[in-house]
Design a protein around this motif. Structure first.
Motif, PDB file in Angstrom:
ATOM      1  N   PHE A  17       0.163  -7.625  -4.465  1.00 50.16           N
ATOM      2  CA  PHE A  17      -1.064  -6.854  -4.602  1.00 50.16           C
ATOM      3  C   PHE A  17      -0.723  -5.403  -4.383  1.00 50.16           C
ATOM      4  CE2 PHE A  17      -4.359 -10.104  -3.973  1.00 50.16           C
ATOM      5  CZ  PHE A  17      -5.295  -9.557  -4.827  1.00 50.16           C
ATOM      6  N   LEU A  18      -1.037  -4.555  -5.324  1.00 47.63           N
ATOM      7  CA  LEU A  18      -0.646  -3.162  -5.175  1.00 47.63           C
ATOM      8  C   LEU A  18      -1.843  -2.248  -5.009  1.00 47.63           C
ATOM      9  CD1 LEU A  18       1.892  -1.336  -5.350  1.00 47.63           C
ATOM     10  CD2 LEU A  18       1.086  -0.771  -7.622  1.00 47.63           C
ATOM     11  N   SER A  19      -1.730  -1.311  -4.073  1.00 45.19           N
ATOM     12  CA  SER A  19      -2.781  -0.321  -3.953  1.00 45.19           C
ATOM     13  C   SER A  19      -2.233   1.063  -3.698  1.00 45.19           C
ATOM     14  CB  SER A  19      -3.743  -0.702  -2.843  1.00 45.19           C
ATOM     15  OG  SER A  19      -4.810  -1.405  -3.394  1.00 45.19           O
ATOM     16  N   ASP A  20      -2.763   1.980  -4.453  1.00 42.85           N
ATOM     17  CA  ASP A  20      -2.373   3.376  -4.393  1.00 42.85           C
ATOM     18  C   ASP A  20      -3.523   4.111  -3.714  1.00 42.85           C
ATOM     19  OD1 ASP A  20      -2.499   6.114  -5.362  1.00 42.85           O
ATOM     20  OD2 ASP A  20      -0.872   5.574  -6.706  1.00 42.85           O
ATOM     21  N   ILE A  53      15.290  -0.631   0.512  1.00 40.73           N
ATOM     22  CA  ILE A  53      14.072  -0.506   1.313  1.00 40.73           C
ATOM     23  C   ILE A  53      13.129  -1.658   1.016  1.00 40.73           C
ATOM     24  CG2 ILE A  53      12.012   0.877   1.750  1.00 40.73           C
ATOM     25  CD1 ILE A  53      13.550   3.334   1.274  1.00 40.73           C
ATOM     26  N   GLY A  54      12.902  -1.898  -0.256  1.00 43.68           N
ATOM     27  CA  GLY A  54      11.993  -2.966  -0.622  1.00 43.68           C
ATOM     28  C   GLY A  54      12.519  -4.334  -0.237  1.00 43.68           C
ATOM     29  N   ARG A  55      13.775  -4.549  -0.510  1.00 45.18           N
ATOM     30  CA  ARG A  55      14.349  -5.858  -0.235  1.00 45.18           C
ATOM     31  C   ARG A  55      14.315  -6.170   1.258  1.00 45.18           C
ATOM     32  NH1 ARG A  55      18.791  -7.178   1.461  1.00 45.18           N
ATOM     33  NH2 ARG A  55      19.843  -5.200   1.070  1.00 45.18           N
ATOM     34  N   VAL A  56      14.793  -5.227   2.041  1.00 45.16           N
ATOM     35  CA  VAL A  56      14.808  -5.438   3.485  1.00 45.16           C
ATOM     36  C   VAL A  56      13.387  -5.571   4.018  1.00 45.16           C
ATOM     37  CG1 VAL A  56      15.438  -4.415   5.702  1.00 45.16           C
ATOM     38  CG2 VAL A  56      16.995  -4.226   3.753  1.00 45.16           C
ATOM     39  N   GLY A  57      12.482  -4.781   3.459  1.00 52.32           N
ATOM     40  CA  GLY A  57      11.088  -4.866   3.892  1.00 52.32           C
ATOM     41  C   GLY A  57      10.521  -6.258   3.690  1.00 52.32           C
ATOM     42  N   VAL A 115      10.752   1.533  -5.209  1.00 53.68           N
ATOM     43  CA  VAL A 115      10.570   0.665  -4.062  1.00 53.68           C
ATOM     44  C   VAL A 115       9.762  -0.571  -4.459  1.00 53.68           C
ATOM     45  CG1 VAL A 115       9.580   0.472  -1.764  1.00 53.68           C
ATOM     46  CG2 VAL A 115      10.713   2.590  -2.450  1.00 53.68           C
ATOM     47  N   VAL A 116       8.693  -0.342  -5.214  1.00 53.78           N
ATOM     48  CA  VAL A 116       7.850  -1.466  -5.618  1.00 53.78           C
ATOM     49  C   VAL A 116       8.643  -2.472  -6.433  1.00 53.78           C
ATOM     50  CG1 VAL A 116       5.875  -2.178  -6.984  1.00 53.78           C
ATOM     51  CG2 VAL A 116       5.726  -0.133  -5.578  1.00 53.78           C
ATOM     52  N   LYS A 117       9.476  -1.970  -7.308  1.00 52.61           N
ATOM     53  CA  LYS A 117      10.283  -2.887  -8.123  1.00 52.61           C
ATOM     54  C   LYS A 117      11.151  -3.773  -7.253  1.00 52.61           C
ATOM     55  CE  LYS A 117      12.373  -2.420 -12.111  1.00 52.61           C
ATOM     56  NZ  LYS A 117      11.789  -2.837 -13.385  1.00 52.61           N
ATOM     57  N   SER A 118      11.756  -3.193  -6.270  1.00 55.43           N
ATOM     58  CA  SER A 118      12.629  -4.017  -5.437  1.00 55.43           C
ATOM     59  C   SER A 118      11.813  -4.980  -4.589  1.00 55.43           C
ATOM     60  CB  SER A 118      13.549  -3.152  -4.581  1.00 55.43           C
ATOM     61  OG  SER A 118      12.820  -2.442  -3.612  1.00 55.43           O
ATOM     62  N   VAL A 165       0.857  -1.184   0.000  1.00 57.54           N
ATOM     63  CA  VAL A 165       0.000   0.000   0.000  1.00 57.54           C
ATOM     64  C   VAL A 165       0.891   1.231   0.000  1.00 57.54           C
ATOM     65  CG1 VAL A 165      -1.783   1.260   1.251  1.00 57.54           C
ATOM     66  CG2 VAL A 165      -1.772  -1.230   1.282  1.00 57.54           C
ATOM     67  N   LEU A 166       0.647   2.148  -0.905  1.00 58.53           N
ATOM     68  CA  LEU A 166       1.456   3.354  -0.965  1.00 58.53           C
ATOM     69  C   LEU A 166       0.612   4.551  -1.380  1.00 58.53           C
ATOM     70  CD1 LEU A 166       1.769   3.486  -4.206  1.00 58.53           C
ATOM     71  CD2 LEU A 166       3.662   1.950  -3.844  1.00 58.53           C
ATOM     72  N   PRO A 167       1.120   5.754  -1.081  1.00 54.23           N
ATOM     73  CA  PRO A 167       0.291   6.941  -1.270  1.00 54.23           C
ATOM     74  C   PRO A 167       0.160   7.408  -2.721  1.00 54.23           C
ATOM     75  CG  PRO A 167       2.190   7.442   0.146  1.00 54.23           C
ATOM     76  CD  PRO A 167       2.399   6.080  -0.419  1.00 54.23           C
TER      77      PRO A 167
END
Lengths: 326, 326
Positions: free
Chosen positions: B94-97, B288-292, B78-81, B66-68
């Motif tokens: 699942f992506l949501s803006d 960020i993405g990977r660690v997340g 970030v999403v790519k990673s 989920v992102l703004p």
DNA sequence: TTGAAAGCGATACCAG
DNA sequence: CTGGTATCGCTTTCAA
């Protein structure tokens, strides 16, 4: 454990069936029953389990979006408009980025197929036949590409290129270069086709360069080839490539647009922010997503291809500082 | 109709159970059985139905992001990673803006909760308490924000701001402005906090402007306020705002960096492409993405918070042309 | 208008 | 190592 329909039924003092009906089709039950079910559901914070539902209905409420590279700002715009439209109809979005690798596309679609009701393939890179294998199996709408057997949403590149060429011709240019994008890209072929026909009818010389990756890097790499060519103007596969060109041309001390004019394609946000501003062919990005979702919904509902299943959106040349008189 | 486990069982001449085992844990069955099952599955093109599976296992194999605002180029990176790392572990995304709307965030999470095994919330805008309500219910990892009760991945803004301020101080600046992002943004508060402490220790004056939207528009709107202030340098909430500032300053004929220096935050692609190049504080977006994802996987596996559950990634000042001596 | 009950497809337990 | 069977949560006949 999560709250299920049973819990709601028990609390409301009715059967599962009634809960189901009250929630799905309110005027199929007595107002009083409905009331009690709704209160119970609210109190328990009941949210239906979509997996269970989809098991029986065969519908998931999800649509899958597959695209080559989220890092290209063109795609996030499209995804946003898809999201907006999808949410309006209570669909959630599954997103997958293939990293421009045609080989992962098909397996990805296959893997996702069971979890979505249909796909929006944005600029898919796989071969026509590979994608056609899904025809009749899963509803698919293709964006930025035309494949027989699927509804599609594309931009009128031919007209966009005609506008760009007319503009350059009017400025006095007679020799233009085209920096081509990925060989696997249908848009690339489509744009090139449009460009060829436009330069021919204006009796201009066309120098083809590439193919390069559809990224800033790609443009940077192509810049020196452009400089070495006799072209006085260059059209790029897309804005990222154009920005790479712009950057490298400036780094090499080439005057833009004095010595070389540059034209992009897509009109991403950056195009208006660099200086000189990038002249580019704009596509109605928000429309692509919206229309795509509309077509997909029709397709999923009917199981039939929508009546007007090939939508071609208009393009519009945006003139900024990167093009000037010869 | 799609092919089910039953069809495979029939063709292979074994029971459903064996099919299941052969596919899930190959060395739990006799090699011969395995062989037959695999052939049958391949011939029929069998793909297990994830809805059915998740019904019983309680796992979906999906993670929710989920992102703004996907239009902010920071988020696609970030999403790519996230995608890359998720795919490695066979998770789909699942992506949501949320379109920067705090109000849709919580309902969205609730709606998606049943379809995912866990969430990565990127820069969520909702209040701490609203999000905390999910603690213990769904595995959640928060990116770009710290909320007690959840593992998080953030950037070391304080250090980034210190680097930026040290740079400006060395150039002779003594009065700097900060154009603040959304009030609901934790990063904005974090960056401001870091900036205040840095300016204090360098004995510089800090002028706070805003809040503005975290977009180019936001920056454009703030530019005139900056000009009217006594500041000789301005730090923006993020690169988009900084680019808006840059653009409007140039439009008003203000020399950058001659009269005003500009510093951004994030180091998005555009930052290096405008001229003058944008000096900015870079975050390791891919990390960020990977660690997340790593934290989320741990969380989902253990049900426990990972041991090192607050990861703070380093920041790095990138100096380009938009900052210069006073 | 309501309730009981039969599945949807896969998994996991328990016997054999 | 394998087969039978209950089960997950929900929808949808079919009777009442």
């Amino acid at each position: 454990m999560a709250v299920t329909i049973k819990d709601v039924a028990r609390l409301a003092g009715v059967s599962q069936s009634s809960v189901c009906r009250a929630l799905a089709d309110p005027d199929q039950v007595r107002p009083e029953t409905r009331e009690r079910v709704e209160t119970a559901a609210r109190n328990l914070g009941y949210v239906p389990n979509r997996a269970a539902r989809s098991l029986i209905t065969g519908r998931t409420g999800n649509i899958g979006v597959v695209l080559p590279d989220l890092a290209n700002p063109f795609f996030p715009s499209v995804v946003k408009s898809i999201q907006t439209q999808a949410r309006r109809f209570d669909y959630a979005v599954f997103l997958s980025d293939t990293d421009e690798d045609p080989a992962v596309e098909v397996p990805l679609i296959r893997a996702l197929a069971k979890q979505v009701d249909g796909f929006l393939l944005c600029s898919p890179r796989a071969a026509d036949d590979e994608i056609k294998a899904f025809a009749g199996q899963t509803p698919i709408v293709v964006l930025n590409r035309r494949i027989t057997a699927f509804p599609s949403v594309t931009a009128d590149s031919a007209d966009g290129m005609r506008q760009a060429v007319a503009h350059l011709h009017a400025l006095g240019h007679r020799r233009v270069a085209y920096v081509a994008g990925p060989r696997t890209s249908w848009s690339n072929r489509d744009r090139l086709r449009g460009l060829r026909s436009a330069t021919t009818s204006y009796q201009m010389e066309l120098i083809e360069i590439g193919n390069v990756a559809p990224t800033v890097q790609g443009g940077t790499a192509a810049a020196d080839l452009v400089i070495a060519s006799p072209a006085t103007a260059v059209l790029a596969y897309n804005d990222l490539v154009a920005l790479g060109l712009l950057n490298r041309l400036q780094a090499r001390g080439i005057d833009v647009p004095g010595r070389i004019s540059v034209v992009g394609f897509d009109d991403i946000l950056l195009a208006g922010l660099v200086s000189p501003g990038l002249t580019t062919v704009a596509i109605a990005k928000e429309h692509i997503g919206r229309v795509g979702v509309e077509l997909l919904l029709e397709l999923m509902a009917d199981g039939e291809r929508p009546t007007a299943s090939r939508r071609v959106l208009p393009t519009q040349l945006i003139v900024r500082g990167s093009t000037g008189p010869r």
